[in-house]
Design an enzyme around this catalytic site. Structure first.
Site, PDB file in Angstrom:
ATOM      1  N   ASP A  52       0.839  -1.199   0.000  1.00  8.88           N
ATOM      2  CA  ASP A  52       0.000   0.000   0.000  1.00  8.88           C
ATOM      3  C   ASP A  52       0.878   1.255   0.000  1.00  8.88           C
ATOM      4  OD1 ASP A  52       0.841  -0.156   2.619  1.00  8.88           O
ATOM      5  OD2 ASP A  52      -1.150  -0.032   3.528  1.00  8.88           O
ATOM      6  N   SER A  53       2.216   1.048  -0.018  1.00  9.11           N
ATOM      7  CA  SER A  53       3.133   2.164  -0.273  1.00  9.11           C
ATOM      8  C   SER A  53       2.800   2.811  -1.610  1.00  9.11           C
ATOM      9  CB  SER A  53       4.584   1.667  -0.270  1.00  9.11           C
ATOM     10  OG  SER A  53       4.727   0.541  -1.114  1.00  9.11           O
ATOM     11  N   ASP A  91      -1.088  -6.143   0.046  1.00  6.59           N
ATOM     12  CA  ASP A  91      -1.416  -5.516   1.329  1.00  6.59           C
ATOM     13  C   ASP A  91      -2.923  -5.376   1.491  1.00  6.59           C
ATOM     14  OD1 ASP A  91       0.847  -5.024   2.828  1.00  6.59           O
ATOM     15  OD2 ASP A  91       1.283  -3.106   1.846  1.00  6.59           O
ATOM     16  N   LYS A 120      -1.153  -9.415   3.316  1.00 10.20           N
ATOM     17  CA  LYS A 120      -0.385  -8.912   4.462  1.00 10.20           C
ATOM     18  C   LYS A 120      -1.236  -7.922   5.236  1.00 10.20           C
ATOM     19  CE  LYS A 120       3.357  -6.067   3.775  1.00 10.20           C
ATOM     20  NZ  LYS A 120       2.995  -4.796   4.412  1.00 10.20           N
ATOM     21  N   GLU A 122      -1.314  -5.366   8.932  1.00 14.83           N
ATOM     22  CA  GLU A 122      -0.471  -4.725   9.949  1.00 14.83           C
ATOM     23  C   GLU A 122      -1.104  -4.845  11.322  1.00 14.83           C
ATOM     24  OE1 GLU A 122       0.315  -0.633   8.904  1.00 14.83           O
ATOM     25  OE2 GLU A 122       1.042  -1.173   6.910  1.00 14.83           O
ATOM     26  N   GLU A 189       9.171  -4.109  10.367  1.00 13.60           N
ATOM     27  CA  GLU A 189       9.621  -2.846   9.771  1.00 13.60           C
ATOM     28  C   GLU A 189      10.198  -1.954  10.869  1.00 13.60           C
ATOM     29  OE1 GLU A 189       6.776  -1.020   7.171  1.00 13.60           O
ATOM     30  OE2 GLU A 189       7.941   0.835   7.012  1.00 13.60           O
TER      31      GLU A 189
HETATM   32  O1  KIV Z   1       3.541  -1.052   1.561  1.00 16.46           O
HETATM   33  C1  KIV Z   1       4.679  -1.513   1.468  1.00 16.46           C
HETATM   34  O2  KIV Z   1       5.389  -1.323   0.482  1.00 16.46           O
HETATM   35  C2  KIV Z   1       5.172  -2.301   2.586  1.00 16.46           C
HETATM   36  C3  KIV Z   1       6.653  -2.499   2.671  1.00 16.46           C
HETATM   37  C4  KIV Z   1       7.316  -1.244   3.026  1.00 16.46           C
HETATM   38  C5  KIV Z   1       6.995  -3.601   3.599  1.00 16.46           C
HETATM   39  O3  KIV Z   1       4.423  -2.728   3.414  1.00 16.46           O
END
Ligand code: KIV
Length: 272
Positions: A52-53, A91, A120, A122, A189
């Site tokens: 989600d970056s 994510d 994934k 968090e 992280e």
């Molecule tokens: O969103 C993302 O790119 C991430 C990485 C920084 C691990 O979660």
């Protein structure tokens, strides 16, 4: 999108578990579109993460909080078209897993409409029941601990986590609880390298690190950071692999080699 026939077997969560047991490190990078995914695939990256970056590096947002489930499904779907054998991780975006039902619904959409192989999320021990139920429904899960970028407004900024022994011990307990609940992979992280090494040792599932030192089973970076595309200052834990190389492919291959040999991250890329 046309793809060459795959030359390696598809990477699965079982492959990653075997690699951990064999002490073989694996490389993870983010991708947000098909061409980038094909580049990572060709360079031998084992796990392609639709992070989600993308909210920050693709959409130009200040945080990952505005990223929606629809955004994630769209990007996962187009990344899937460029992937061949890599494990495709997506994510779960902010507030898309606040209840067990919502988590299963969001993950199912990422898998059915996006083509994700693993999702994934968090959080810490409070997600154990969610991870347990997702696991029972056949959803592979990566548990993201340490700095949780989706909680940036609650944390008051992007800060190193787990510095104090109490916090470190709590992270260890939470990681073990998530593993026990059925998580297949964990990711940490921005935590001290020494804590990440302890977690790697304690967990039987593979641990991916970012800003967490060289002791993890795998490393991940935001691809735009490691190719020098992200405007502004690069995070200290990242490295520009394109610098001194003449192609994106050579840069990604160098990253894969450096992760596998344990050369990256070096002491210059440790944050605590
Ligand atoms: O969103 C993302 O790119 C991430 C990485 C920084 C691990 O979660």
């Amino acid at each position: 999108m046309y793809q060459e026939p795959p030359t390696r077997k598809p990477v699965t969560v079982t492959t990653l578990a075997k690699m951990k047991r064999a002490g073989e490190k694996f490389a993870v990078l983010t991708a947000y579109d098909a061409s980038f995914a094909a580049l990572l695939e060709a360079a031998g990256v084992e796990v392609v993460l639709v992070g989600d970056s993308l909210g920050m590096v693709v959409q130009g947002q200040r945080t990952t909080v505005p990223v929606t489930l629809e955004d994630m499904i769209y990007h996962t779907r187009i990344v899937a078209r460029g992937c061949g054998t890599a494990l495709l991780m997506a994510d779960m975006p902010f507030a898309s897993y606040t209840t067990v039902d919502q988590a299963i619904y969001s993950a199912a959409r990422l898998m059915q409409e996006g083509g994700a192989h693993i999702v994934k999320l968090e959080g810490g021990g409070w997600l154990a029941e969610t991870v347990y139920q997702m696991s029972r429904h056949g959803i592979p899960v990566c548990a993201h601990l340490g700095l949780l970028p989706q909680s940036v407004h609650k944390l008051g900024g992007y800060k190193v986590q787990g510095r104090e022994e109490t916090a470190a011990r709590q992270m260890m307990d939470e990681a073990l609880a998530l593993q026990e609940a059925g998580a297949d992979v964990a990711l940490v992280e921005c935590i001290p390298a020494e804590l990440a090494a302890r977690l790697t040792e304690a967990l039987t599932i593979p641990l991916i690190g970012i800003g967490a030192g060289a002791g993890c089973d795998a490393q991940v970076l935001v691809s735009y950071d490691m190719l020098g595309i992200t405007p502004g200052r690069r995070p200290k834990f990242s490295k520009d692999f394109l610098s001194g190389r003449d192609s994106l492919q050579a840069a990604v291959e160098a990253y894969v080699r450096a992760v596998k040999s344990g050369e990256f991250p070096g002491p210059d890329h440790c944050i605590a």
